[in-house]
Design a protein around this motif. Structure first.
Motif, PDB file in Angstrom:
ATOM      1  N   ALA A  29       0.763  -1.219  -0.035  1.00  0.00           N
ATOM      2  CA  ALA A  29       0.075   0.057   0.152  1.00  0.00           C
ATOM      3  C   ALA A  29       0.882   1.218  -0.167  1.00  0.00           C
ATOM      4  O   ALA A  29       0.311   2.276  -0.625  1.00  0.00           O
ATOM      5  CB  ALA A  29      -0.788  -0.099   1.236  1.00  0.00           C
ATOM      6  N   GLU A  30       2.048   1.240   0.784  1.00  0.00           N
ATOM      7  CA  GLU A  30       3.022   2.339   0.850  1.00  0.00           C
ATOM      8  C   GLU A  30       3.967   2.613  -0.247  1.00  0.00           C
ATOM      9  O   GLU A  30       4.344   3.730  -0.646  1.00  0.00           O
ATOM     10  CB  GLU A  30       3.656   2.255   2.195  1.00  0.00           C
ATOM     11  N   ALA A  31       3.972   1.374  -1.104  1.00  0.00           N
ATOM     12  CA  ALA A  31       5.164   1.432  -2.231  1.00  0.00           C
ATOM     13  C   ALA A  31       4.627   2.030  -3.440  1.00  0.00           C
ATOM     14  O   ALA A  31       3.234   2.256  -3.698  1.00  0.00           O
ATOM     15  CB  ALA A  31       5.449   0.165  -2.305  1.00  0.00           C
ATOM     16  N   SER A  32       5.403   2.643  -4.401  1.00  0.00           N
ATOM     17  CA  SER A  32       5.039   3.086  -5.444  1.00  0.00           C
ATOM     18  C   SER A  32       4.677   1.841  -6.531  1.00  0.00           C
ATOM     19  O   SER A  32       5.455   1.041  -6.482  1.00  0.00           O
ATOM     20  CB  SER A  32       6.266   4.117  -6.230  1.00  0.00           C
ATOM     21  N   ALA A  33       3.759   1.861  -7.335  1.00  0.00           N
ATOM     22  CA  ALA A  33       3.374   1.010  -8.201  1.00  0.00           C
ATOM     23  C   ALA A  33       4.530   0.719  -9.222  1.00  0.00           C
ATOM     24  O   ALA A  33       4.395  -0.462  -9.652  1.00  0.00           O
ATOM     25  CB  ALA A  33       2.016   1.124  -8.954  1.00  0.00           C
ATOM     26  N   ASP A  34       5.355   1.758  -9.461  1.00  0.00           N
ATOM     27  CA  ASP A  34       6.541   1.573 -10.300  1.00  0.00           C
ATOM     28  C   ASP A  34       7.387   0.591  -9.836  1.00  0.00           C
ATOM     29  O   ASP A  34       8.141  -0.043 -10.564  1.00  0.00           O
ATOM     30  CB  ASP A  34       7.109   2.854 -10.776  1.00  0.00           C
TER      31      ASP A  34
END
Length: 183
Positions: A65-70
């Motif tokens: 949830a906290e990470a960038s989707a990239d």
């Protein structure tokens, strides 16, 4: 007494399954892009109890949830030492969904399920259609709802994936499935 699998071997077996079955048979037309872009996080849980696995799941839901989707678009939480029995695993999925709701991530993330003994309701254990959700180890697949929506929008026949998978697996057969994983 069975030996605890090595983390590198668990990830290697899971990658082989992903590459040869999920991507190779096009069981999930969305998997190739995140695999090629190395946006899949592979996590091997050391959990030996459902409670420990639930703690790992909560941690990984928060990371995703906290990470960038990239950087991380999806996570495979592989848990070779717990919930080897499919019925116990299936029961655990209610706890997993409860954790998603408790973290207020329902509608943002979702959890898909894979297991070596996966069996769809109303099918015989050896029905080849079950193999679409059979992985080398019990695995919780954490996905972003936004990514799913984008992938479905880009894939015009997304609603037909399940039926196409059953057709593919019926043509392949159990012997063909096993042959996919021979060295």
């Amino acid at each position: 007494m069975s030996q605890t699998p090595n983390e590198a071997d668990v990830i290697a077996a899971t990658r082989t399954w992903l590459e040869r079955a999920v991507i190779g048979l096009n069981l999930c037309p969305f998997a190739k892009a995140v695999h090629v872009k190395e946006q899949i996080r592979y996590v091997v849980s050391a959990a030996t109890t459902p409670e420990e696995l639930l703690a790992d799941l909560v941690r990984e839901l928060e990371v995703l949830a906290e990470a960038s989707a990239d950087k991380i678009d999806t996570t495979l939480l592989i848990h070779p030492q717990v919930l080897g029995d499919f019925l116990d695993y299936n029961d655990f999925l209610d706890l997993a969904d409860g954790a998603l709701e408790e973290l207020q991530l329902d509608g943002i993330l979702q959890i898909a399920s894979f297991h070596p003994d996966y069996q769809f309701d109303g099918t015989a254990f050896d029905d080849v259609g079950n193999f679409s959700n059979r992985s080398p180890y019990p695995t919780l697949h954490l996905l972003r709802e936004d990514s799913i929506e984008q992938a479905v929008a880009a894939f015009p026949d997304a609603a037909d994936i399940y039926e196409r998978n059953i057709e593919t697996l019926n043509k392949l057969g159990v012997a063909g499935w096993k042959k996919l994983f021979e060295a």
